[in-house]
Structures are given as structure tokens and as C-alpha cells.
Design a protein around this motif. Structure first.
Motif, PDB file in Angstrom:
ATOM      1  N   ARG A  56       0.853  -1.198   0.000  1.00 35.23           N
ATOM      2  CA  ARG A  56       0.000   0.000   0.000  1.00 35.23           C
ATOM      3  C   ARG A  56       0.881   1.236   0.000  1.00 35.23           C
ATOM      4  N   THR A  57       0.486   2.216  -0.787  1.00 28.75           N
ATOM      5  CA  THR A  57       1.272   3.440  -0.935  1.00 28.75           C
ATOM      6  C   THR A  57       0.539   4.647  -0.366  1.00 28.75           C
ATOM      7  N   TYR A  58       1.339   5.623  -0.032  1.00 30.87           N
ATOM      8  CA  TYR A  58       0.815   6.871   0.544  1.00 30.87           C
ATOM      9  C   TYR A  58       1.758   7.976   0.121  1.00 30.87           C
ATOM     10  N   TYR A  59       1.190   9.130  -0.298  1.00 29.88           N
ATOM     11  CA  TYR A  59       2.002  10.210  -0.838  1.00 29.88           C
ATOM     12  C   TYR A  59       1.704  11.536  -0.144  1.00 29.88           C
ATOM     13  N   LYS A  64       1.632  13.671  -5.094  1.00 26.39           N
ATOM     14  CA  LYS A  64       0.489  12.984  -5.712  1.00 26.39           C
ATOM     15  C   LYS A  64       0.347  13.342  -7.189  1.00 26.39           C
TER      16      LYS A  64
END
Length: 123
Positions: A56-59, A64
Motif C-alpha cells: 500500500r502506498t501513501y504520498y 500525488k
């Protein structure tokens, strides 16, 4: 675990770069990974995270739609693909790793760090 960042350089605004973070040591899949950056006179700031849980990714908002973090499990490398670079992206970029599933997006929550690679975007 040891981290070695590379791939930085000088690029014109609108260009692209791919940063790499080679991870040495066992159990690569048990670590989450991230990229941070630091400009002169500024605090180190979060860019992107990829969790050991399902990738899972998060920016950060600034990343973004332009940056993509990914991992190659066979080669034990974490990548940061950066497109449409802007002069404000100029910074030293650091890769980080931690055993937590979703480490917070602050430097103090990450246990392992690479040495940094310089990215300079000219206008």
C-alpha cells in the motif's frame, strides 16, 4: 539493514528522474519503505511511503499525481519515479525503512536511513 540511495542528478523543469534505494540485509519484505527530502534551511519532509502490507502506498500532497513509489522484491530495491519535476522539488532525497506496517510520515518514526542523493531541477 543498510540503504544506498542513487539516481539523483540535474534535470530541467518538466523532466523525469528515477531514484533507487538498494537495501542490503535479510527480510526485505518485512520492512516498509519511504522517501523523504530535505532542502537547505528546511526540515526533512515526507514524500512517499510503501507499506510491507500489500504494498500500500501513501504520498505527500506535493507528490500525488507526479511521483510513484515501488519495490522490486527480487532485487531488493525501492524506487521513486518522479515526473513533471518542478524547481521546488530540488532537495537531497533520502530513503528510509522501518519494520512497522504503516510508519508515520515523519522522520522520527523511521529507524533506517540511506545517505541521500541530490536532485536539482532547473527552471
Amino acid at each position: 539493514v543498510q540503504l544506498q540511495a542513487s539516481g539523483g542528478g540535474l534535470v530541467q523543469a518538466g523532466g523525469s528522474l528515477r531514484l533507487s534505494c538498494a537495501v542490503s540485509g535479510p527480510h526485505f519484505s518485512t520492512f516498509s519503505s519511504a522517501w523523504f527530502r530535505q532542502s537547505p534551511g528546511k526540515e526533512r519532509e515526507f514524500v512517499a511511503r510503501i507499506s510491507k502490507v500489500q504494498g500500500r502506498t501513501y504520498y505527500a500532497d506535493s507528490a500525488k499525481g507526479r511521483f510513484t513509489i515501488s519495490r522490486d522484491y527480487a532485487e531488493k530495491i525501492v524506487y521513486l519515479h518522479m515526473n513533471n519535476l518542478k524547481p521546488e522539488d530540488t532537495a537531497v532525497y533520502y530513503c528510509a525503512a522501518d519494520r512497522a506496517a504503516f510508519p508515520a510520515a515523519v522522520p522520527t518514526r523511521w529507524d533506517y536511513w540511506g545517505q541521500g542523493t541530490q536532485v536539482t531541477v532547473s527552471s
